[in-house]
Design a protein around this motif. Structure first.
Motif, PDB file in Angstrom:
ATOM      1  N   LYS A   1       0.696   7.883 -10.624  1.00  0.00           N
ATOM      2  CA  LYS A   1       1.317   6.649  -9.796  1.00  0.00           C
ATOM      3  C   LYS A   1       2.481   7.075 -10.197  1.00  0.00           C
ATOM      4  O   LYS A   1       3.275   6.773 -11.824  1.00  0.00           O
ATOM      5  N   LEU A   2       3.903   6.583  -9.357  1.00  0.00           N
ATOM      6  CA  LEU A   2       5.080   6.560  -9.517  1.00  0.00           C
ATOM      7  C   LEU A   2       5.439   5.216  -9.961  1.00  0.00           C
ATOM      8  O   LEU A   2       6.209   4.622 -10.288  1.00  0.00           O
ATOM      9  N   LEU A   3       5.097   3.841  -8.580  1.00  0.00           N
ATOM     10  CA  LEU A   3       5.108   2.778  -9.207  1.00  0.00           C
ATOM     11  C   LEU A   3       4.054   1.899  -9.469  1.00  0.00           C
ATOM     12  O   LEU A   3       3.142   1.862  -9.204  1.00  0.00           O
TER      13      LEU A   3
ATOM     14  N   LYS B   1       0.647  -0.866   0.069  1.00  0.00           N
ATOM     15  CA  LYS B   1      -0.338  -0.421   0.005  1.00  0.00           C
ATOM     16  C   LYS B   1       0.413   1.462   0.055  1.00  0.00           C
ATOM     17  O   LYS B   1       0.659   2.295  -0.281  1.00  0.00           O
ATOM     18  N   SER B   2       2.048   1.023   0.430  1.00  0.00           N
ATOM     19  CA  SER B   2       2.654   2.674   1.028  1.00  0.00           C
ATOM     20  C   SER B   2       3.399   2.602  -0.820  1.00  0.00           C
ATOM     21  O   SER B   2       3.751   3.695  -1.015  1.00  0.00           O
ATOM     22  N   LEU B   3       3.750   1.557  -1.182  1.00  0.00           N
ATOM     23  CA  LEU B   3       4.376   2.421  -2.159  1.00  0.00           C
ATOM     24  C   LEU B   3       3.482   2.483  -3.819  1.00  0.00           C
ATOM     25  O   LEU B   3       4.194   3.650  -3.924  1.00  0.00           O
ATOM     26  N   LYS B   4       2.177   1.733  -3.453  1.00  0.00           N
ATOM     27  CA  LYS B   4       1.536   1.940  -4.499  1.00  0.00           C
ATOM     28  C   LYS B   4       0.700   3.492  -4.149  1.00  0.00           C
ATOM     29  O   LYS B   4       0.931   4.264  -5.418  1.00  0.00           O
ATOM     30  N   GLN B   5       1.328   4.225  -3.076  1.00  0.00           N
ATOM     31  CA  GLN B   5       0.759   5.798  -2.764  1.00  0.00           C
ATOM     32  C   GLN B   5       1.498   6.877  -2.906  1.00  0.00           C
ATOM     33  O   GLN B   5       1.416   8.081  -3.440  1.00  0.00           O
ATOM     34  N   ILE B   6       2.856   6.346  -3.679  1.00  0.00           N
ATOM     35  CA  ILE B   6       4.523   7.446  -3.737  1.00  0.00           C
ATOM     36  C   ILE B   6       3.400   7.582  -5.340  1.00  0.00           C
ATOM     37  O   ILE B   6       2.983   6.965  -6.007  1.00  0.00           O
ATOM     38  N   GLU B   7       3.556   9.292  -5.750  1.00  0.00           N
ATOM     39  CA  GLU B   7       2.789  10.027  -6.639  1.00  0.00           C
ATOM     40  C   GLU B   7       4.336  10.919  -7.214  1.00  0.00           C
ATOM     41  O   GLU B   7       5.231  10.874  -5.790  1.00  0.00           O
TER      42      GLU B   7
END
Length: 412
Positions: A108-110, A97-103
């Motif tokens: 979405k960055l990842l 969830k944390s990685l998917k939230q990165i923008e």
């Protein structure tokens, strides 16, 4: 008799008034003519006008096309996540969830997918993913995420930065949990993914990483006013050219010529800097802040510095014109380099190791003042920059006036 005396007195007063008005009109007309002729003469210097006005506009356009698209076309980076067998389901879901939230730029960055180690290695080999994150439990004391990549490009570097940022964040969580568990509720409110969305100042204002180059460019444009100042000084010296010789033997006083030439040089340079600022802010949409009065003041002081520097160097009578141009180019380009025009980090490095250079460098003062207006919104620091710029203006103008005003010639 008294009536006759009053009439004569009124007549004399009217004659004196008419003479005074005529004298003032002649003076005003003469000054306006001097201003007009000087502006026309200056605008005919195509090389000087190009370097002082057109070059900065062209360079700003190139900067815009070179920098403004950075990050806009960056697509989401595919990455596989492989969990250690000891990682529980709750922790694994939290990591994903944390990685998917990165923008980045609100994108979405990842693109994250959880896989087995064999599937992840196969996808990495087939270039379906750019890297593999290996996740271990936080309680082990090691970095919870490790990265495996096959290349060293931009996307791999971004994955590494994300990994380092996440590991640092988890170390903070672990330290707080062990030493001050009562603060965990406050810390958990911090959104890791959103922490990487935008680059902003302490005031919360969003800024672009390439804004520094445009601010340094404005400083360079102010400094390039030195070429107008050099032409102004050269055309007031009889031993430099025929035009200077003719102007030195005119009936117009030297002080009046100096005043008109300096004012016109400043006016032309000031207008050119304002046009550049309007172009950067209005057309290129680079945020310079909303304090228009301060921007105009910075443009005025910066233009004065550039023109006065050129006059100071141009008033050195025994130096050839080519040498003067070389001196001015060296000073202006070195000043622009130290302000971050070529390498954005150089100004910060100087501030840490030798801050006095940033206090006497005109381009650094100009760009820093623009930063205070458009980015920092630090009026205290802005006032210091403006005072230092004003001090430079006074010193340079005094030096150039002394050198030009006291020149005498045995024959012309």
């Amino acid at each position: 008799y008294q009536e006759k005396y009053r009439l004569e007195k009124r007549k004399s007063a009217k004659v004196f008034h008419d003479a005074l008005v005529a004298f003032a009109e002649r003076r005003i007309i003469t000054m306006l003519q001097l201003f007009r002729y000087r502006i026309l003469s200056l605008l005919r210097e195509k090389t000087t006008i190009f370097w002082s006005i057109a070059f900065a506009l062209i360079l700003a356009t190139f900067f815009y096309f070179a920098f403004s698209g950075l990050g806009e076309d960056l697509t989401s980076i595919s990455v596989a996540v492989v969990f250690d067998e000891t990682v529980n389901q709750t922790e694994s879901e939290s990591v994903v969830k944390s990685l998917k939230q990165i923008e980045s730029k609100h994108k979405k960055l990842l693109r994250v997918k959880s896989e087995s180690e064999e599937d992840a290695k196969r996808d990495l080999k087939n270039k379906k993913v750019k890297g593999i994150y290996y996740v271990t439990p936080i309680a082990t004391g090691e970095n919870p995420i490790r990265l495996c990549v096959l290349g060293s490009g931009l996307e791999e570097s971004i994955l590494q930065s994300v990994m380092e940022s996440y590991n640092n964040q988890m170390r903070v969580y672990t330290t707080v949990m062990l030493e001050k568990p009562q603060k965990m509720s406050e810390l958990m409110k911090f959104d890791y993914g959103k922490s990487m969305v935008v680059e902003s100042t302490i005031t919360g204002k969003e800024v672009q990483s390439y804004t520094q180059y445009f601010l340094a460019l404005i400083g360079m444009a102010c400094m390039f006013g030195c070429f107008i100042g050099m032409d102004t000084a050269s055309q007031l010296q009889a031993n430099v050219g025929a035009l200077g010789a003719r102007r030195c033997i005119t009936s117009t006083s030297k002080a009046k010529l100096i005043f008109v030439d300096v004012f016109v040089a400043f006016f032309v340079q000031f207008i050119s800097v304002l046009v550049l600022m309007a172009y950067i802010k209005g057309v290129l949409k680079i945020d310079l802040g909303n304090h228009i009065g301060y921007l105009v003041l910075i443009a005025a002081l910066g233009s004065m510095i550039g023109v006065s520097l050129g006059m100071l160097v141009g008033s050195i009578g025994k130096v050839k014109e080519g040498a003067k141009i070389g001196i001015l180019l060296t000073i202006s380009l070195t000043s622009s380099f130290l302000s971050g025009l070529m390498v954005s980090s150089i100004k910060g490095t100087i501030e840490q190791n030798c801050p006095i250079i940033n206090r006497i460098n005109p381009s650094s003062l100009i760009s820093d003042a623009l930063y205070c207006v458009g980015v920092y919104e630090d009026m205290g620091r802005l006032q210091v920059d403006l005072l230092l710029m004003l001090l430079l203006v006074v010193l340079l103008y005094l030096g150039s006036f002394v050198m030009m005003r006291r020149v005498r010639y045995d024959n012309i």
